[in-house]
Scaffold this active site. Structure first.
Site, short mmCIF file in Angstrom:
data_model
loop_
_atom_site.label_atom_id
_atom_site.label_comp_id
_atom_site.label_asym_id
_atom_site.label_seq_id
_atom_site.Cartn_x
_atom_site.Cartn_y
_atom_site.Cartn_z
N SER A 81 0.87 -1.44 -0.10
CA SER A 81 0.23 -0.23 0.28
C SER A 81 0.87 1.48 -0.20
O SER A 81 2.23 1.42 0.29
CB SER A 81 -1.19 -0.05 1.41
N TYR B 225 -1.73 -0.81 11.01
CA TYR B 225 -2.21 -0.96 9.04
C TYR B 225 -0.48 -0.68 8.33
O TYR B 225 -0.06 -1.05 7.51
CB TYR B 225 -3.24 -0.14 8.75
N1 NAD Z 1 -8.78 -0.90 -1.36
C1 NAD Z 1 -7.72 0.31 -0.76
O1 NAD Z 1 -7.47 1.18 -1.13
C2 NAD Z 1 -6.05 -0.18 -0.32
C3 NAD Z 1 -5.22 0.56 -1.04
C4 NAD Z 1 -3.40 -0.47 -0.88
C5 NAD Z 1 -3.88 -1.58 -0.56
N2 NAD Z 1 -4.35 -2.09 -0.40
C6 NAD Z 1 -4.45 -3.73 -0.37
O2 NAD Z 1 -5.26 -4.29 -1.29
C7 NAD Z 1 -6.21 -5.82 -1.21
C8 NAD Z 1 -7.10 -5.74 -1.07
O3 NAD Z 1 -7.61 -4.67 -0.29
P1 NAD Z 1 -9.58 -4.27 -0.88
O4 NAD Z 1 -9.79 -2.99 -0.68
O5 NAD Z 1 -9.75 -5.08 -2.14
O6 NAD Z 1 -10.36 -5.35 -0.04
P2 NAD Z 1 -11.43 -5.97 0.18
O7 NAD Z 1 -11.90 -5.80 1.69
O8 NAD Z 1 -12.09 -5.16 -0.32
O9 NAD Z 1 -11.50 -7.82 0.18
C9 NAD Z 1 -10.38 -8.57 0.68
C10 NAD Z 1 -10.56 -9.70 0.50
O10 NAD Z 1 -10.01 -10.36 1.51
C11 NAD Z 1 -10.55 -11.03 2.41
N3 NAD Z 1 -9.67 -12.05 3.86
C12 NAD Z 1 -10.00 -11.44 4.86
N4 NAD Z 1 -9.32 -12.01 5.73
C13 NAD Z 1 -8.98 -12.83 4.60
C14 NAD Z 1 -7.99 -14.15 5.61
N5 NAD Z 1 -7.77 -14.29 6.39
N6 NAD Z 1 -8.45 -14.53 4.34
C15 NAD Z 1 -8.88 -14.73 3.07
N7 NAD Z 1 -8.77 -13.57 2.93
C16 NAD Z 1 -9.35 -12.78 3.96
C17 NAD Z 1 -11.84 -10.69 2.64
O11 NAD Z 1 -12.62 -11.82 2.72
C18 NAD Z 1 -12.02 -10.26 1.41
O12 NAD Z 1 -12.97 -10.49 -0.45
C19 NAD Z 1 -5.79 -5.47 0.50
O13 NAD Z 1 -4.15 -6.66 0.72
C20 NAD Z 1 -5.65 -4.86 1.17
O14 NAD Z 1 -5.05 -4.28 1.87
C21 NAD Z 1 -6.22 -1.30 -1.03
#
Ligand code: NAD
Length: 257
Positions: A140, A153
């Site tokens: 991130s 985080y």
């Molecule tokens: N959305 C953003 O702005 C953003 C920015 C930077 C980084 N990220 C990173 O990108 C990745 C995806 O983010 P997103 O926004 O799609 O999140 P989201 O919450 O929309 O989706 C995350 C998915 O991970 C699954 N998950 C959670 N815990 C789990 C576990 N223990 N085992 C297996 N699956 C699990 C959830 O069920 C969900 O389907 C994450 O690592 C997040 O930190 C997101």
């Protein structure tokens, strides 16, 4: 034929958000995709002609089973997207040791277990691809710079950034490339949850929150899931054959300021 024809990918947290978008984009380039998630991802898997496996990334047994599932179902593994993650905003003095540890358990230990168990399987077939095998870790902008209310985080995503480099060094002789992606604020269910928490805490309306999120990026908008999925496909492909241990920042310019 797509850039990834013949390859098998495993995407953790693939049931929604960035994982689902990455799974779709990898499949569109010809990869067979295992959608793994603690939540049901069978619908996404069916849409893209992949397969869903229930998988909690914090469980070592689940990791062993998920890698075996990819091999049984599609004959091997070539690409891992360590995407599953959790997020919350909490002032430092309100963060408990228990919840701090939970964040590290999913975001750090989950990625570590993926590197440990998937890379040996990816290495088995890596020589046959010009660009080798590929692991893409979702860090991130919070793995690059600090922010208030993000201590747990920030810690977790900083760890993902450097675990990527450690794994890249160990895996280079195996022809497995390991890179991290650093998204800005992307419009997914995770960010909708964060926006709702901010709205509850501050009383500000949803439009104000979304506008503030957008304004953090010099390009003037929040990211879209496809912005990150495109980066995942690039790093997975032979077009990124000379990239390993690198940080691909996809943040609309946020951290360039
Ligand atoms: N959305 C953003 O702005 C953003 C920015 C930077 C980084 N990220 C990173 O990108 C990745 C995806 O983010 P997103 O926004 O799609 O999140 P989201 O919450 O929309 O989706 C995350 C998915 O991970 C699954 N998950 C959670 N815990 C789990 C576990 N223990 N085992 C297996 N699956 C699990 C959830 O069920 C969900 O389907 C994450 O690592 C997040 O930190 C997101």
């Amino acid at each position: 034929m797509g850039d990834l024809a013949g390859r098998v990918a495993l995407v953790t947290g693939g049931a929604r958000g960035l994982g689902a978008a990455a799974a779709k984009a990898l499949a569109a380039e010809g990869a067979k995709v295992v959608v793994s998630d603690v939540s049901d991802g069978s619908e996404i898997a069916a849409i893209i002609g992949g397969a869903y496996v229930k998988h909690d990334v914090t469980s070592e047994d689940d990791w062993i089973a998920a890698v075996a599932f990819a091999k049984d179902r599609f004959g091997g593994l070539d690409i891992l997207v360590n995407n599953a993650g959790i997020f919350w905003l909490k002032p430092m003095e309100m963060e408990t040791l228990e919840s701090f540890r939970r964040m590290q358990q999913v975001n750090v230990e989950g990625v570590f277990l993926g590197l440990k168990h998937a890379i040996p399987a990816i290495a088995e077939r890596a020589q046959q691809w010009e660009g080798g095998g590929a692991v893409i870790n979702l860090s991130s902008v919070a793995g690059l710079v600090g922010a208030p209310n993000l201590i747990a985080y920030n810690a977790s995503k900083g760890a993902v950034r450097l675990m990527t480099k450690a794994a890249a060094m160990e895996s280079a002789p195996l022809k497995v490339r390991v890179n991290s992606i650093h998204p800005g604020i992307i419009d997914t269910p995770m960010m909708a949850g964060a926006a709702a928490a901010i709205e509850k805490a501050t009383g500000q309306g949803a439009n104000v929150t979304r506008t503030r999120f957008a304004e953090r990026h010099p390009l003037g908008r929040m990211g879209r899931d496809v912005d990150i999925a495109n980066a995942v496909v690039f790093l997975a492909s032979d077009k990124a054959a000379f990239m390993t241990g690198s940080e691909l920042v996809v943040d609309g310019g946020m951290t360039a300021m």
